[in-house]
Design a protein around this motif. Sequence first.
Motif, PDB file in Angstrom:
ATOM      1  N   LEU A 109     -16.283  35.542  27.061  1.00  0.00           N
ATOM      2  CA  LEU A 109     -15.873  36.780  27.720  1.00  0.00           C
ATOM      3  C   LEU A 109     -15.047  36.482  28.979  1.00  0.00           C
ATOM      4  CD1 LEU A 109     -17.679  40.006  28.121  1.00  0.00           C
ATOM      5  CD2 LEU A 109     -17.014  38.860  30.206  1.00  0.00           C
ATOM      6  N   ILE A 110     -15.477  35.524  29.754  1.00  0.00           N
ATOM      7  CA  ILE A 110     -14.751  35.164  30.978  1.00  0.00           C
ATOM      8  C   ILE A 110     -13.345  34.673  30.639  1.00  0.00           C
ATOM      9  CG2 ILE A 110     -14.664  33.501  32.879  1.00  0.00           C
ATOM     10  CD1 ILE A 110     -17.807  33.778  32.940  1.00  0.00           C
ATOM     11  N   ARG A 111     -13.236  33.829  29.608  1.00  0.00           N
ATOM     12  CA  ARG A 111     -11.913  33.338  29.201  1.00  0.00           C
ATOM     13  C   ARG A 111     -11.023  34.461  28.696  1.00  0.00           C
ATOM     14  NH1 ARG A 111     -14.859  29.173  27.096  1.00  0.00           N
ATOM     15  NH2 ARG A 111     -14.690  29.970  24.979  1.00  0.00           N
ATOM     16  N   SER A 112     -11.595  35.411  27.957  1.00  0.00           N
ATOM     17  CA  SER A 112     -10.764  36.463  27.380  1.00  0.00           C
ATOM     18  C   SER A 112     -10.361  37.536  28.399  1.00  0.00           C
ATOM     19  CB  SER A 112     -11.464  37.114  26.184  1.00  0.00           C
ATOM     20  OG  SER A 112     -12.560  37.897  26.607  1.00  0.00           O
ATOM     21  N   ARG A 113     -11.237  37.850  29.341  1.00  0.00           N
ATOM     22  CA  ARG A 113     -10.943  38.935  30.293  1.00  0.00           C
ATOM     23  C   ARG A 113     -10.409  38.440  31.627  1.00  0.00           C
ATOM     24  NH1 ARG A 113     -15.996  43.035  29.448  1.00  0.00           N
ATOM     25  NH2 ARG A 113     -15.617  43.386  27.246  1.00  0.00           N
ATOM     26  N   TYR A 114     -10.821  37.270  32.010  1.00  0.00           N
ATOM     27  CA  TYR A 114     -10.462  36.754  33.337  1.00  0.00           C
ATOM     28  C   TYR A 114      -9.875  35.363  33.141  1.00  0.00           C
ATOM     29  CZ  TYR A 114     -13.757  40.469  34.274  1.00  0.00           C
ATOM     30  OH  TYR A 114     -14.401  41.672  34.279  1.00  0.00           O
ATOM     31  N   ASN A 115      -8.769  35.310  32.400  1.00  0.00           N
ATOM     32  CA  ASN A 115      -8.188  34.027  32.025  1.00  0.00           C
ATOM     33  C   ASN A 115      -7.751  33.233  33.245  1.00  0.00           C
ATOM     34  OD1 ASN A 115      -5.615  34.922  32.824  1.00  0.00           O
ATOM     35  ND2 ASN A 115      -5.262  35.851  30.835  1.00  0.00           N
ATOM     36  N   GLU A 116      -7.178  32.085  33.003  1.00  0.00           N
ATOM     37  CA  GLU A 116      -6.868  31.164  34.099  1.00  0.00           C
ATOM     38  C   GLU A 116      -5.914  31.734  35.133  1.00  0.00           C
ATOM     39  OE1 GLU A 116      -7.970  27.064  31.959  1.00  0.00           O
ATOM     40  OE2 GLU A 116      -5.984  27.283  32.789  1.00  0.00           O
ATOM     41  N   SER A 117      -5.153  32.736  34.765  1.00  0.00           N
ATOM     42  CA  SER A 117      -4.277  33.344  35.759  1.00  0.00           C
ATOM     43  C   SER A 117      -4.941  34.546  36.416  1.00  0.00           C
ATOM     44  CB  SER A 117      -2.958  33.777  35.118  1.00  0.00           C
ATOM     45  OG  SER A 117      -3.215  34.770  34.143  1.00  0.00           O
ATOM     46  N   GLY A 118      -6.174  34.844  36.006  1.00  0.00           N
ATOM     47  CA  GLY A 118      -6.879  36.026  36.493  1.00  0.00           C
ATOM     48  C   GLY A 118      -7.579  35.799  37.815  1.00  0.00           C
TER      49      GLY A 118
END
Length: 128
Positions: A109-118
Motif C-alpha cells: 500500500l505504501i509503495r502504491s499510494r506514497y511512491n518514492e516521489s511521494g
Amino acid sequence: MRHHNFTSKVKEEALFRQGGLCAHCGEPLDDLIDRAHHVVPDQASRGKHIDAFLGTVDNCVYLCLMCHDVVHAGGRMRDGAVAPPSYYRHSHKDGRDAHNEWVARLDRLIRSRYNESGPLASRHRPLR
C-alpha cells in the motif's frame, strides 16, 4: 487539526490485535500514557479519498510512551514519523505469520499510494 484521527473502536481493535503489548518493544501497555500511532503518518494525507486508510486499524499501532517518543525522534510530533511496518514487530498477538502478512500488505500500500516521489520518501528513516 488531524484529518485522520483514530476512532475509539479502531484503537480498541488495534490494542486487542496486539494483545495489550507495545507494538515495538512488546512490554505490557497498562497505563494511561500509551499512544495510538499512525504507521503511515497523518501528515502524508493529500486530502484524497484514498487517504481514508490513514484512520483505519491497519494503520494503527499502540506504543508505550518511550517507543512513541523514539519513533518521533525525541518527541517531534508535527513532522510525523516514518518507521517501516516491520519496525512494529509485536503488531499481532497471533504471531509472526499474521505480522508478516500485515507488513507485506502495508508495504504494498505504501509503495502504491506514497511512491518514492511521494510525501513519505523524504522522511523514511530506518529505526531499530
